[in-house]
Design a protein around this motif. Structure first.
Motif, PDB file in Angstrom:
ATOM      1  N   ASN A 180      32.001   2.299   6.546  1.00 12.69           N
ATOM      2  CA  ASN A 180      31.497   2.592   5.199  1.00 12.69           C
ATOM      3  C   ASN A 180      30.526   1.540   4.691  1.00 12.69           C
ATOM      4  OD1 ASN A 180      32.970   4.935   5.118  1.00 12.69           O
ATOM      5  ND2 ASN A 180      34.315   4.309   3.435  1.00 12.69           N
ATOM      6  N   ILE A 181      30.710   0.316   5.132  1.00 10.42           N
ATOM      7  CA  ILE A 181      29.860  -0.770   4.623  1.00 10.42           C
ATOM      8  C   ILE A 181      28.393  -0.545   5.016  1.00 10.42           C
ATOM      9  CG2 ILE A 181      29.939  -2.489   6.506  1.00 10.42           C
ATOM     10  CD1 ILE A 181      30.708  -4.533   4.333  1.00 10.42           C
ATOM     11  N   ILE A 182      28.166   0.158   6.077  1.00 11.82           N
ATOM     12  CA  ILE A 182      26.790   0.467   6.503  1.00 11.82           C
ATOM     13  C   ILE A 182      26.116   1.325   5.439  1.00 11.82           C
ATOM     14  CG2 ILE A 182      25.385   1.704   8.210  1.00 11.82           C
ATOM     15  CD1 ILE A 182      27.592   0.978  10.275  1.00 11.82           C
ATOM     16  N   VAL A 183      26.818   2.364   5.015  1.00  8.43           N
ATOM     17  CA  VAL A 183      26.250   3.265   4.003  1.00  8.43           C
ATOM     18  C   VAL A 183      26.106   2.532   2.669  1.00  8.43           C
ATOM     19  CG1 VAL A 183      26.591   5.423   2.760  1.00  8.43           C
ATOM     20  CG2 VAL A 183      27.234   5.261   5.173  1.00  8.43           C
ATOM     21  N   LYS A 184      27.110   1.769   2.294  1.00 14.70           N
ATOM     22  CA  LYS A 184      27.046   1.023   1.025  1.00 14.70           C
ATOM     23  C   LYS A 184      25.850   0.082   1.020  1.00 14.70           C
ATOM     24  CE  LYS A 184      31.966   1.180  -0.024  1.00 14.70           C
ATOM     25  NZ  LYS A 184      33.217   0.446  -0.257  1.00 14.70           N
ATOM     26  N   SER A 185      25.623  -0.568   2.151  1.00 17.28           N
ATOM     27  CA  SER A 185      24.505  -1.504   2.247  1.00 17.28           C
ATOM     28  C   SER A 185      23.165  -0.777   2.156  1.00 17.28           C
ATOM     29  CB  SER A 185      24.614  -2.255   3.577  1.00 17.28           C
ATOM     30  OG  SER A 185      23.521  -3.125   3.746  1.00 17.28           O
ATOM     31  N   LEU A 186      23.053   0.356   2.824  1.00 16.16           N
ATOM     32  CA  LEU A 186      21.812   1.147   2.737  1.00 16.16           C
ATOM     33  C   LEU A 186      21.580   1.613   1.302  1.00 16.16           C
ATOM     34  CD1 LEU A 186      22.169   3.323   5.981  1.00 16.16           C
ATOM     35  CD2 LEU A 186      20.438   1.567   5.586  1.00 16.16           C
ATOM     36  N   LEU A 187      22.658   2.003   0.622  1.00 15.70           N
ATOM     37  CA  LEU A 187      22.532   2.479  -0.767  1.00 15.70           C
ATOM     38  C   LEU A 187      22.072   1.366  -1.701  1.00 15.70           C
ATOM     39  CD1 LEU A 187      25.754   4.701  -1.112  1.00 15.70           C
ATOM     40  CD2 LEU A 187      23.392   5.505  -0.993  1.00 15.70           C
ATOM     41  N   LYS A 188      22.301   0.120  -1.301  1.00 16.13           N
ATOM     42  CA  LYS A 188      21.869  -1.020  -2.121  1.00 16.13           C
ATOM     43  C   LYS A 188      20.410  -1.379  -1.849  1.00 16.13           C
ATOM     44  CE  LYS A 188      26.321  -3.272  -2.622  1.00 16.13           C
ATOM     45  NZ  LYS A 188      27.255  -4.260  -2.082  1.00 16.13           N
ATOM     46  N   GLY A 189      19.807  -0.684  -0.884  1.00 11.82           N
ATOM     47  CA  GLY A 189      18.402  -0.956  -0.598  1.00 11.82           C
ATOM     48  C   GLY A 189      18.168  -1.873   0.580  1.00 11.82           C
ATOM     49  N   ALA A 211      37.961  12.105   4.307  1.00  9.87           N
ATOM     50  CA  ALA A 211      38.598  11.428   3.167  1.00  9.87           C
ATOM     51  C   ALA A 211      37.898  10.110   2.837  1.00  9.87           C
ATOM     52  CB  ALA A 211      40.072  11.185   3.474  1.00  9.87           C
ATOM     53  N   PHE A 212      37.615   9.320   3.860  1.00  6.97           N
ATOM     54  CA  PHE A 212      37.049   7.995   3.614  1.00  6.97           C
ATOM     55  C   PHE A 212      35.576   8.040   3.221  1.00  6.97           C
ATOM     56  CE2 PHE A 212      40.167   4.677   4.247  1.00  6.97           C
ATOM     57  CZ  PHE A 212      41.189   5.290   4.961  1.00  6.97           C
ATOM     58  N   SER A 213      34.909   9.147   3.449  1.00  5.50           N
ATOM     59  CA  SER A 213      33.495   9.232   3.068  1.00  5.50           C
ATOM     60  C   SER A 213      33.310   9.690   1.628  1.00  5.50           C
ATOM     61  CB  SER A 213      32.740  10.175   4.014  1.00  5.50           C
ATOM     62  OG  SER A 213      33.336  11.445   4.028  1.00  5.50           O
ATOM     63  N   GLU A 214      34.377  10.157   1.000  1.00  4.18           N
ATOM     64  CA  GLU A 214      34.260  10.662  -0.373  1.00  4.18           C
ATOM     65  C   GLU A 214      33.762   9.571  -1.326  1.00  4.18           C
ATOM     66  OE1 GLU A 214      34.724  13.942  -0.928  1.00  4.18           O
ATOM     67  OE2 GLU A 214      34.056  13.614  -3.011  1.00  4.18           O
ATOM     68  N   GLU A 215      34.261   8.350  -1.161  1.00  4.13           N
ATOM     69  CA  GLU A 215      33.845   7.264  -2.063  1.00  4.13           C
ATOM     70  C   GLU A 215      32.351   6.960  -1.898  1.00  4.13           C
ATOM     71  OE1 GLU A 215      34.467   3.080  -1.307  1.00  4.13           O
ATOM     72  OE2 GLU A 215      35.670   3.483   0.459  1.00  4.13           O
ATOM     73  N   LEU A 216      31.825   7.203  -0.714  1.00  2.56           N
ATOM     74  CA  LEU A 216      30.405   6.921  -0.478  1.00  2.56           C
ATOM     75  C   LEU A 216      29.537   7.943  -1.203  1.00  2.56           C
ATOM     76  CD1 LEU A 216      30.613   6.144   3.348  1.00  2.56           C
ATOM     77  CD2 LEU A 216      30.488   4.516   1.467  1.00  2.56           C
TER      78      LEU A 216
END
Lengths: 210, 70
Positions: free
Chosen positions: A147-156, A17-22
């Motif tokens: 989730n912040i790990i993935v969000k940060s990677l997605l930002k480059g 559920a929590f990974s859907e937003e990523l």
């Protein structure tokens, strides 16, 4: 990127559920996201997707051990002997203990970086929200730190920067939870501290996914 | 300094008892446990019981450092 998500018990339903937003965030940023989910989680499917998609990032949500990742039947589908699957890829695995041996094996086999946990991954939760994980305020700070790990990677950002962001976020959440009047906050707090202590990476600190 | 295992168990059990009973913990492939089930596992010295003790000790050790930055 490839997102692997098992979904066969309460813990994995929370991760799912929590990974859907990523996934949505990745797609909004122009990433092509290949999903391998539920009963389709297998080494064969993963290798096939890697061959076709040539991903820069694998994000695994599920159970594991210090040497392996588990499929929807809680059987190993990737272990230290098949760690070449991570070659030339940045991987983040939310799976218990996998940083201990699987992480180093991934790097030895040419993986750029492997982010994971050295100990079990704890999710504190309010059992009122078992069927609706996204409404669970006890689990939310724990999942947001991941989730912040993935969000940060997605930002480059680099692997090192992204793990650092998670540690910083954990510290802020911990301080907030200490002062919280929510009776269930201590459970969040303890799980958050445990996971934050266990989070680390192997391989190239400067690796990015874009 | 050797720490008495029974002391540790009692400490962890007391800390768990201080939490409301409607809390649950999912611990990887160990499974899902209510507060009371975790207390039982600690008492029995099972793998999840030991993991719970480790979790609590990590918390106790880390907190002073975090609080000092507040």
């Amino acid at each position: 990127m490839i997102v692997i998500r098992t979904n066969h018990d309460i813990a994995t339903s929370y991760l799912f559920a929590f990974s859907e937003e990523l996934i949505k965030e990745a797609e909004n940023k122009g990433f092509k996201v290949a999903r391998i989910e539920g009963i389709n989680v297998s080494e064969t499917n993963l290798r096939s997707r890697i061959k076709n998609k040539k991903p820069s990032f694998i994000f695994f949500n599920g159970h594991g051990s210090d040497t392996s990742l588990f499929n929807n039947q809680e059987q190993e589908f990737i272990n230290v002997d098949s760690a070449d699957v991570f070659k030339e890829i940045v991987t983040y695995a939310i799976a218990c203990n996998c940083l201990v041996k699987l992480g180093p094996a991934a790097i030895e086999n040419g993986g750029y970086s492997f982010i994971g946990y050295k100990n079990p991954f704890w999710i504190a939760r309010d059992h009122k929200y078992e069927a609706t994980p996204l409404k669970d305020k006890i689990a939310r700070p724990i999942m947001e730190c991941s989730n912040i790990i993935v969000k940060s990677l997605l930002k480059g950002n680099t692997v090192e920067q992204s793990v650092k962001k998670s540690h910083e976020n954990a510290k802020e959440s911990i301080l907030s939870l200490i002062n919280s009047k929510e009776p269930l906050a201590p459970a969040s707090l303890q799980a958050l501290v445990a996971n934050d202590s266990a989070l680390d990476f192997k391989g190239d600190a400067s690796a990015k996914i874009m | 300094m050797e720490i008495d295992v029974n002391y540790l168990k009692n400490l962890v059990k007391a800390r768990l008892l201080a939490m409301p009973p409607d809390i649950s913990f999912s611990v990887g492939n160990f499974g899902d446990y209510t507060r009371n089930e975790l207390i039982e596992q600690v008492e029995q010295g099972t793998e999840i019981g030991k993991a719970t003790i480790d979790m609590q000790l990590a918390f106790i050790r880390k907190m002073p450092g975090i609080l000092n930055t507040q």
